[in-house]
Design a protein around this motif. Structure first.
Motif, PDB file in Angstrom:
ATOM      1  N   ASN A  51       0.833  -1.210   0.000  1.00 12.80           N
ATOM      2  CA  ASN A  51       0.000   0.000   0.000  1.00 12.80           C
ATOM      3  C   ASN A  51       0.863   1.253   0.000  1.00 12.80           C
ATOM      4  O   ASN A  51       0.565   2.215  -0.714  1.00 12.80           O
ATOM      5  CB  ASN A  51      -0.942  -0.001   1.200  1.00 12.80           C
ATOM      6  N   LYS A  52       1.939   1.275   0.790  1.00 13.44           N
ATOM      7  CA  LYS A  52       2.832   2.440   0.825  1.00 13.44           C
ATOM      8  C   LYS A  52       3.493   2.649  -0.530  1.00 13.44           C
ATOM      9  O   LYS A  52       3.656   3.783  -0.980  1.00 13.44           O
ATOM     10  CB  LYS A  52       3.890   2.268   1.908  1.00 13.44           C
ATOM     11  N   ALA A  53       3.873   1.550  -1.179  1.00 12.08           N
ATOM     12  CA  ALA A  53       4.514   1.658  -2.493  1.00 12.08           C
ATOM     13  C   ALA A  53       3.561   2.294  -3.504  1.00 12.08           C
ATOM     14  O   ALA A  53       3.962   3.156  -4.286  1.00 12.08           O
ATOM     15  CB  ALA A  53       4.968   0.287  -2.974  1.00 12.08           C
ATOM     16  N   PHE A  54       2.308   1.885  -3.492  1.00 10.99           N
ATOM     17  CA  PHE A  54       1.346   2.460  -4.423  1.00 10.99           C
ATOM     18  C   PHE A  54       0.998   3.897  -4.044  1.00 10.99           C
ATOM     19  O   PHE A  54       0.871   4.755  -4.913  1.00 10.99           O
ATOM     20  CB  PHE A  54       0.079   1.609  -4.493  1.00 10.99           C
ATOM     21  N   ASP A  55       0.848   4.174  -2.761  1.00  9.74           N
ATOM     22  CA  ASP A  55       0.508   5.529  -2.338  1.00  9.74           C
ATOM     23  C   ASP A  55       1.629   6.519  -2.632  1.00  9.74           C
ATOM     24  O   ASP A  55       1.378   7.688  -2.888  1.00  9.74           O
ATOM     25  CB  ASP A  55       0.170   5.559  -0.844  1.00  9.74           C
ATOM     26  N   SER A  56       2.883   6.049  -2.616  1.00  7.21           N
ATOM     27  CA  SER A  56       4.010   6.954  -2.851  1.00  7.21           C
ATOM     28  C   SER A  56       4.090   7.416  -4.305  1.00  7.21           C
ATOM     29  O   SER A  56       4.784   8.367  -4.606  1.00  7.21           O
ATOM     30  CB  SER A  56       5.321   6.273  -2.452  1.00  7.21           C
ATOM     31  N   GLN A  57       3.410   6.758  -5.217  1.00  5.84           N
ATOM     32  CA  GLN A  57       3.468   7.145  -6.623  1.00  5.84           C
ATOM     33  C   GLN A  57       2.335   8.092  -7.008  1.00  5.84           C
ATOM     34  O   GLN A  57       2.239   8.489  -8.158  1.00  5.84           O
ATOM     35  CB  GLN A  57       3.446   5.903  -7.506  1.00  5.84           C
ATOM     36  N   SER A  65       6.236   0.476 -18.714  1.00  2.00           N
ATOM     37  CA  SER A  65       6.609  -0.921 -18.458  1.00  2.00           C
ATOM     38  C   SER A  65       6.014  -1.483 -17.173  1.00  2.00           C
ATOM     39  O   SER A  65       6.104  -2.670 -16.920  1.00  2.00           O
ATOM     40  CB  SER A  65       8.132  -1.057 -18.404  1.00  2.00           C
ATOM     41  N   ARG A  66       5.394  -0.637 -16.362  1.00  2.00           N
ATOM     42  CA  ARG A  66       4.784  -1.101 -15.116  1.00  2.00           C
ATOM     43  C   ARG A  66       3.262  -1.155 -15.189  1.00  2.00           C
ATOM     44  O   ARG A  66       2.596  -1.353 -14.176  1.00  2.00           O
ATOM     45  CB  ARG A  66       5.205  -0.179 -13.956  1.00  2.00           C
ATOM     46  N   VAL A  67       2.716  -0.990 -16.389  1.00  2.00           N
ATOM     47  CA  VAL A  67       1.258  -0.953 -16.535  1.00  2.00           C
ATOM     48  C   VAL A  67       0.804  -2.019 -17.519  1.00  2.00           C
ATOM     49  O   VAL A  67       1.329  -2.120 -18.623  1.00  2.00           O
ATOM     50  CB  VAL A  67       0.798   0.437 -17.035  1.00  2.00           C
ATOM     51  N   CYS A  68      -0.182  -2.807 -17.109  1.00  2.00           N
ATOM     52  CA  CYS A  68      -0.824  -3.714 -18.059  1.00  2.00           C
ATOM     53  C   CYS A  68      -1.787  -2.852 -18.862  1.00  2.00           C
ATOM     54  O   CYS A  68      -2.756  -2.304 -18.317  1.00  2.00           O
ATOM     55  CB  CYS A  68      -1.575  -4.836 -17.347  1.00  2.00           C
ATOM     56  N   MET A  69      -1.525  -2.719 -20.141  1.00  2.00           N
ATOM     57  CA  MET A  69      -2.327  -1.830 -20.975  1.00  2.00           C
ATOM     58  C   MET A  69      -3.662  -2.430 -21.377  1.00  2.00           C
ATOM     59  O   MET A  69      -4.460  -1.765 -22.022  1.00  2.00           O
ATOM     60  CB  MET A  69      -1.524  -1.401 -22.192  1.00  2.00           C
ATOM     61  N   LEU A  76       4.102  -3.418  -9.435  1.00  2.00           N
ATOM     62  CA  LEU A  76       5.288  -2.961  -8.724  1.00  2.00           C
ATOM     63  C   LEU A  76       6.563  -3.300  -9.500  1.00  2.00           C
ATOM     64  O   LEU A  76       7.638  -2.841  -9.153  1.00  2.00           O
ATOM     65  CB  LEU A  76       5.349  -3.589  -7.330  1.00  2.00           C
ATOM     66  N   HIS A  77       6.447  -4.089 -10.531  1.00  2.00           N
ATOM     67  CA  HIS A  77       7.591  -4.528 -11.327  1.00  2.00           C
ATOM     68  C   HIS A  77       7.233  -4.391 -12.804  1.00  2.00           C
ATOM     69  O   HIS A  77       6.080  -4.164 -13.158  1.00  2.00           O
ATOM     70  CB  HIS A  77       7.923  -5.984 -11.006  1.00  2.00           C
ATOM     71  N   ARG A 134      -3.884   1.987  -7.621  1.00  2.00           N
ATOM     72  CA  ARG A 134      -3.429   0.758  -8.274  1.00  2.00           C
ATOM     73  C   ARG A 134      -3.916   0.663  -9.723  1.00  2.00           C
ATOM     74  O   ARG A 134      -3.609  -0.281 -10.419  1.00  2.00           O
ATOM     75  CB  ARG A 134      -3.916  -0.470  -7.509  1.00  2.00           C
ATOM     76  N   ARG A 135      -4.695   1.638 -10.144  1.00  2.00           N
ATOM     77  CA  ARG A 135      -5.234   1.655 -11.511  1.00  2.00           C
ATOM     78  C   ARG A 135      -4.595   2.802 -12.290  1.00  2.00           C
ATOM     79  O   ARG A 135      -4.376   3.878 -11.766  1.00  2.00           O
ATOM     80  CB  ARG A 135      -6.748   1.844 -11.487  1.00  2.00           C
ATOM     81  N   ALA A 136      -4.325   2.546 -13.562  1.00  2.00           N
ATOM     82  CA  ALA A 136      -3.707   3.539 -14.432  1.00  2.00           C
ATOM     83  C   ALA A 136      -4.765   4.319 -15.195  1.00  2.00           C
ATOM     84  O   ALA A 136      -5.827   3.786 -15.521  1.00  2.00           O
ATOM     85  CB  ALA A 136      -2.767   2.854 -15.419  1.00  2.00           C
ATOM     86  N   MET A 137      -4.428   5.564 -15.467  1.00  2.00           N
ATOM     87  CA  MET A 137      -5.248   6.396 -16.344  1.00  2.00           C
ATOM     88  C   MET A 137      -4.339   6.902 -17.455  1.00  2.00           C
ATOM     89  O   MET A 137      -3.208   7.311 -17.206  1.00  2.00           O
ATOM     90  CB  MET A 137      -5.866   7.562 -15.574  1.00  2.00           C
ATOM     91  N   PHE A 138      -4.843   6.885 -18.670  1.00  2.00           N
ATOM     92  CA  PHE A 138      -4.063   7.262 -19.847  1.00  2.00           C
ATOM     93  C   PHE A 138      -4.513   8.646 -20.301  1.00  2.00           C
ATOM     94  O   PHE A 138      -5.703   8.888 -20.472  1.00  2.00           O
ATOM     95  CB  PHE A 138      -4.269   6.244 -20.963  1.00  2.00           C
ATOM     96  N   PHE A 139      -3.534   9.540 -20.507  1.00  2.00           N
ATOM     97  CA  PHE A 139      -3.821  10.916 -20.911  1.00  2.00           C
ATOM     98  C   PHE A 139      -3.030  11.259 -22.158  1.00  2.00           C
ATOM     99  O   PHE A 139      -1.963  10.706 -22.415  1.00  2.00           O
ATOM    100  CB  PHE A 139      -3.447  11.890 -19.786  1.00  2.00           C
ATOM    101  N   GLN A 140      -3.564  12.218 -22.898  1.00  2.00           N
ATOM    102  CA  GLN A 140      -2.905  12.683 -24.114  1.00  2.00           C
ATOM    103  C   GLN A 140      -1.601  13.409 -23.770  1.00  2.00           C
ATOM    104  O   GLN A 140      -0.625  13.308 -24.498  1.00  2.00           O
ATOM    105  CB  GLN A 140      -3.843  13.607 -24.873  1.00  2.00           C
ATOM    106  N   SER A 141      -1.579  14.132 -22.650  1.00  2.00           N
ATOM    107  CA  SER A 141      -0.386  14.896 -22.257  1.00  2.00           C
ATOM    108  C   SER A 141      -0.414  15.170 -20.754  1.00  2.00           C
ATOM    109  O   SER A 141      -1.416  14.918 -20.086  1.00  2.00           O
ATOM    110  CB  SER A 141      -0.360  16.229 -23.012  1.00  2.00           C
TER     111      SER A 141
END
Length: 151
Positions: A51-57, A65-69, A76-77, A134-141
């Protein structure tokens, strides 16, 4: 009826343990209890570390390379890569790599949440979701991410 009497007698005879046997059983029980407490304590420690690892980002751009697209999970890897038409995509498993390779259901593309434009995930800027780190969001910029955060 006879079987019940026999069982009662066998059970009673096993309850007449010596003091040494009781201490051994108590020691084994204590060891098992300590092991269980230690095991769950370790799991709690691991969960807090993750949880700390995710909260720190939070608010920081995430490496592709750390996101399943395919499913948008941040790892974390590093995850597996596949290059299609000169662009590199990342997936967490062979199934996701196959979906990216063959662009099943247009998984290589998404919509920028601010501009509404269709963007290629390989070209996108990736940030953690402000509501779920823990979830990614994709942005144009970067600027569309800033607009999203400050709405």
């Amino acid at each position: 009826m006879k079987k019940i009497k026999m069982l009662k007698e066998v059970f009673k005879s096993n309850l007449n343990w010596t003091r040494k046997e009781k201490h051994v059983l108590l020691g084994i029980g204590g060891f098992i209890f300590a092991f269980v407490i230690g095991f769950f304590g370790y799991l709690f420690y691991l969960q807090n570390s993750v949880n700390k690892a995710f909260d720190s980002q939070e608010g920081k751009e995430i490496q592709h390379s750390r996101v399943c697209m395919v499913n948008g999970d941040i790892k974390l890897h590093s995850v597996r890569s596949v290059t299609v038409n000169g662009k590199t995509y990342w997936g967490c498993c062979q199934h996701c790599i196959s979906l990216l390779r063959y662009n099943t259901a247009q998984v290589r593309f998404t919509t920028d949440p601010v501009t509404g434009k269709r963007i290629n995930k390989a070209d996108a800027v990736i940030f953690p979701d402000p509501h779920n780190s823990r979830r990614a969001m994709f942005f144009q910029s970067d600027s569309t991410y800033e607009q999203y955060v400050h709405r």
